[in-house]
Scaffold this motif. Structure first.
Motif, PDB file in Angstrom:
ATOM      1  N   ARG A  52       0.839  -1.208   0.000  1.00 35.05           N
ATOM      2  CA  ARG A  52       0.000   0.000   0.000  1.00 35.05           C
ATOM      3  C   ARG A  52       0.876   1.261   0.000  1.00 35.05           C
ATOM      4  N   GLU A  53       1.986   1.206   0.724  1.00 27.29           N
ATOM      5  CA  GLU A  53       2.902   2.349   0.752  1.00 27.29           C
ATOM      6  C   GLU A  53       3.524   2.566  -0.634  1.00 27.29           C
ATOM      7  N   GLN A  54       3.911   1.486  -1.298  1.00 30.55           N
ATOM      8  CA  GLN A  54       4.440   1.578  -2.659  1.00 30.55           C
ATOM      9  C   GLN A  54       3.386   2.154  -3.602  1.00 30.55           C
ATOM     10  N   GLN A  55       2.151   1.704  -3.428  1.00 31.90           N
ATOM     11  CA  GLN A  55       1.071   2.197  -4.269  1.00 31.90           C
ATOM     12  C   GLN A  55       0.876   3.702  -4.069  1.00 31.90           C
ATOM     13  N   SER A  56       0.913   4.134  -2.843  1.00 34.93           N
ATOM     14  CA  SER A  56       0.751   5.551  -2.526  1.00 34.93           C
ATOM     15  C   SER A  56       1.870   6.379  -3.167  1.00 34.93           C
ATOM     16  N   PHE A  57       3.098   5.878  -3.058  1.00 32.50           N
ATOM     17  CA  PHE A  57       4.231   6.576  -3.658  1.00 32.50           C
ATOM     18  C   PHE A  57       4.083   6.641  -5.175  1.00 32.50           C
ATOM     19  N   ALA A  58       3.751   5.511  -5.801  1.00 28.87           N
ATOM     20  CA  ALA A  58       3.629   5.453  -7.264  1.00 28.87           C
ATOM     21  C   ALA A  58       2.518   6.371  -7.756  1.00 28.87           C
ATOM     22  N   GLU A  59       1.365   6.355  -7.088  1.00 29.78           N
ATOM     23  CA  GLU A  59       0.246   7.208  -7.512  1.00 29.78           C
ATOM     24  C   GLU A  59       0.590   8.687  -7.342  1.00 29.78           C
ATOM     25  N   GLY A  60       1.304   9.006  -6.265  1.00 31.30           N
ATOM     26  CA  GLY A  60       1.745  10.388  -6.050  1.00 31.30           C
ATOM     27  C   GLY A  60       2.703  10.841  -7.133  1.00 31.30           C
ATOM     28  N   ARG A  61       3.616   9.951  -7.495  1.00 35.92           N
ATOM     29  CA  ARG A  61       4.595  10.290  -8.544  1.00 35.92           C
ATOM     30  C   ARG A  61       3.898  10.437  -9.898  1.00 35.92           C
ATOM     31  N   ILE A  62       2.912   9.591 -10.178  1.00 34.12           N
ATOM     32  CA  ILE A  62       2.156   9.703 -11.431  1.00 34.12           C
ATOM     33  C   ILE A  62       1.479  11.065 -11.496  1.00 34.12           C
ATOM     34  N   MET A  63       0.832  11.469 -10.408  1.00 34.75           N
ATOM     35  CA  MET A  63       0.165  12.781 -10.378  1.00 34.75           C
ATOM     36  C   MET A  63       1.164  13.911 -10.551  1.00 34.75           C
ATOM     37  N   GLU A  64       2.324  13.789  -9.915  1.00 32.94           N
ATOM     38  CA  GLU A  64       3.356  14.822 -10.012  1.00 32.94           C
ATOM     39  C   GLU A  64       3.855  14.958 -11.448  1.00 32.94           C
ATOM     40  N   ILE A  65       4.149  13.841 -12.097  1.00 31.45           N
ATOM     41  CA  ILE A  65       4.644  13.869 -13.477  1.00 31.45           C
ATOM     42  C   ILE A  65       3.582  14.421 -14.413  1.00 31.45           C
ATOM     43  N   GLU A  66       2.336  13.981 -14.254  1.00 30.29           N
ATOM     44  CA  GLU A  66       1.269  14.483 -15.117  1.00 30.29           C
ATOM     45  C   GLU A  66       1.101  15.994 -14.951  1.00 30.29           C
ATOM     46  N   GLY A  67       1.250  16.490 -13.739  1.00 27.16           N
ATOM     47  CA  GLY A  67       1.181  17.929 -13.493  1.00 27.16           C
ATOM     48  C   GLY A  67       2.322  18.675 -14.153  1.00 27.16           C
ATOM     49  N   LYS A  68       3.519  18.109 -14.066  1.00 31.69           N
ATOM     50  CA  LYS A  68       4.680  18.748 -14.686  1.00 31.69           C
ATOM     51  C   LYS A  68       4.537  18.781 -16.201  1.00 31.69           C
ATOM     52  N   LEU A  69       4.063  17.684 -16.774  1.00 29.48           N
ATOM     53  CA  LEU A  69       3.892  17.640 -18.226  1.00 29.48           C
ATOM     54  C   LEU A  69       2.786  18.595 -18.683  1.00 29.48           C
ATOM     55  N   ALA A  70       1.741  18.728 -17.882  1.00 31.02           N
ATOM     56  CA  ALA A  70       0.646  19.642 -18.236  1.00 31.02           C
ATOM     57  C   ALA A  70       1.116  21.091 -18.218  1.00 31.02           C
ATOM     58  N   GLY A  71       2.046  21.407 -17.339  1.00 29.02           N
ATOM     59  CA  GLY A  71       2.534  22.781 -17.230  1.00 29.02           C
ATOM     60  C   GLY A  71       3.833  23.031 -17.972  1.00 29.02           C
ATOM     61  N   ALA A  72       4.262  22.065 -18.771  1.00 24.56           N
ATOM     62  CA  ALA A  72       5.555  22.193 -19.453  1.00 24.56           C
ATOM     63  C   ALA A  72       5.434  22.964 -20.759  1.00 24.56           C
ATOM     64  N   GLN A  73       6.429  23.778 -20.996  1.00 22.29           N
ATOM     65  CA  GLN A  73       6.589  24.425 -22.298  1.00 22.29           C
ATOM     66  C   GLN A  73       7.844  23.799 -22.895  1.00 22.29           C
ATOM     67  N   VAL A  74       7.649  22.846 -23.797  1.00 24.18           N
ATOM     68  CA  VAL A  74       8.776  22.110 -24.365  1.00 24.18           C
ATOM     69  C   VAL A  74       9.445  22.973 -25.423  1.00 24.18           C
ATOM     70  N   ILE A  75      10.734  23.168 -25.241  1.00 23.44           N
ATOM     71  CA  ILE A  75      11.510  24.007 -26.152  1.00 23.44           C
ATOM     72  C   ILE A  75      12.540  23.142 -26.854  1.00 23.44           C
ATOM     73  N   ASP A  76      12.460  23.113 -28.169  1.00 23.29           N
ATOM     74  CA  ASP A  76      13.423  22.366 -28.986  1.00 23.29           C
ATOM     75  C   ASP A  76      14.440  23.366 -29.521  1.00 23.29           C
TER      76      ASP A  76
END
Length: 158
Positions: A52-76
């Protein structure tokens, strides 16, 4: 929402981690929870609580990454006209004026920074001093150890 600059490589690394979490780690953790439930009393089941602790960590990280990608301005940076100016994503060769040592840094987003690999955050003192400058310019970096003068030797848009 403020957009956060990110390189193409930084975005790809986050998407890869997200894929790993969703398609590999999440099912593995769910299976571990199901297996632990079969062992009986959940109050004293260490395997269940660990899963359950692993699940909590993984779900938190998924939310964090999705938030970062949603707010990202990708510059090539490879798609930007090469001007010789230091901008986000460029790689800069610097010469320390005091001792003639050469160092190379790439200016990247906050999450991509890794000083050991010469990837510096766009918000770091060195990057802030370099942004907007051109090849041949001398910049003064106010670092915790004092002021350091660098000459911008070369700017690469790679």
């Amino acid at each position: 929402m403020n957009k956060v600059p990110m390189t193409v490589a930084g975005e790809a690394a986050l998407r890869e981690e997200l894929e790993q979490l969703k398609k590999v780690d999440r099912p593995r953790i769910s299976a571990a929870i199901a297996d632990a439930r079969e062992h009986g009393d959940l109050k004293e089941n260490a395997e269940y609580h660990a899963a359950r602790e692993q699940q909590s960590f993984a779900e938190g990280r998924i939310m964090e990454i999705e938030g970062k990608l949603a707010g990202a301005q990708v510059i090539d940076v490879t798609q930007i006209t090469k001007t010789g100016k230091v901008i986000f994503g460029t790689t800069v060769d610097l010469v320390n004026i005091d001792n003639d040592e050469t160092v190379t840094y790439r200016i990247v987003g906050e999450d991509e920074a890794d000083v050991k690999n010469n990837l510096i955050s766009v918000g770091s003192p060195i990057a802030r001093a370099l942004i907007g400058k051109e090849e041949g310019d001398v910049v003064v970096v106010r670092a915790p150890g004092g002021e350091i003068e660098y000459e911008i030797d070369q700017v690469h848009h790679i």
